[in-house]
Design a protein around this motif. Sequence first.
Motif: not given
Ligand code: MN
Length: 356
Positions: A174, A191-192, A194, A303, A342-343
Motif C-alpha cells: 500500500d 493498494d497494490g 497482493g 482492505d 494484508d498490508d
Molecule cells: Mn493489498
Amino acid sequence: MPRVWEVPVHDSTRVRDARVAAEHAAAAASLDEPRTAVAALVATELATNLLKHAGGGRVLIDVVAPPVLAAGRDADPVVQIAAIDHGPGIADVAEALRDGFSTAGSLGAGLGTCRRIAGHFELHSVPGRGTVALARVGAALPRTGAGPDAPGLTAGVRAGGVNVPFGGAEYSGDAWAWVRSGDRVTLMLADGLGHGPEAALASTAAADALRASAGLPPAEALRRLDGALRGTRGAAVAVAQVDLRAGRLRFAGIGNVGARLCAAGVWRPLVSRPGIVGVHRPGTLREEEAVWGDDHLLILHSDGLPSRWTPPPETCRPCVDPAVTAAVTVRDASSPARPVRDDTAVAVLTSNPSDR
Ligand SMILES: [Mn+2]
C-alpha cells in the motif's frame, strides 16, 4: 520503493530494533546526524514506554510527507514514529507529558523529552482502549523557530497516515501520498495487488504519478495513473481532492479502497468503481462531489481493515492530528487476537485548525 518498518515490542531486545529502524528511516529522509540522533532517541523512548506502561505494543516507522503542504515549497520528508498499544491507557495525558512524570518507577523523562526534541509530538489515549504516541522528526527547524506547522505556511488542510506492512515485511504493498497545486490538495491511497515488493512497485508508481498530476481532477489523475501503472501488477486507487477556495471535495476511485467522509459526526461512504488501475480501467469514471468545510474529515483505507469496518463517531474529530487518527483507526480495527491479514494503510485529510 520506500521502506516501512513495523517493530513489535514485547521484550527489551526489540527496543534496539526500533532504534535501528528509526536510524534507517532518518537516512532515507536525509536527516543530518543530530536529527538522526533525535529520531533514534524518540524511537527508544516510545518503545521503552510500551514495555513499561502497556505490556508491549508496536512501533511503526515510516518516511512521510509533512502534514501541511505549503504552496511552492518542496515537501521535505519527515520520519514518523508511532507507538501503538492496547494497554490500559493514560488517564491524564497532560500530566504524562510533564517532565519527570512516571507511573512505573522510572526516571520518567520519556514522553516529556520526546515532546521537547521531536518537531511534532502527539499523545492520544483512551483509558481501557490503549494509547497512540506519534512523533515526527524532520530536518532542523529554521532559526526563526517557525516549523512546517507554523501559521503563514499552511494550506488550509492537513493530511497524515500510517502504513503497516503485512507480517512485518520490509515493504508495504500500500502507499498513500498527497500533493498540492494552488488551491487544490489531493490525497491518494493505492493498494497494490497482493502484497510484498511487486505490490509495492505498483503503489509506489501510483504515488509518483500523482505527484506529476497534482493539479488534475481526480478522474483525470486516475487516467494518468492507469497509464503509469501499465506493466505493474496494478492497484486499487482512490483519489480525493479538496478545492480550498470553492469548499468542495471531488472523489473518484477504482477498485477496493475504502473512502469515508464525515461532517458533524455523520459518516458516509464515497463509492469507487470496480477495476484495477494499470490493468483494467472502467470506461467511464464519474466523480462524486461533496461540500468540504472545517468540520469535515476524510479517511481513505486499504482492505487490510476489516471489510465491514465503519468508523466510530468519535473518529470524526478534525482537531486531532490526521496521522494520529489513522493510527488510532488501525489500532481499533485490529487487536492482538485479531491481527490484520494484508498490508494496511490509512490516510486522513482534515482542515487545519491553525488556519482558523
Ligand atoms: Mn493489498
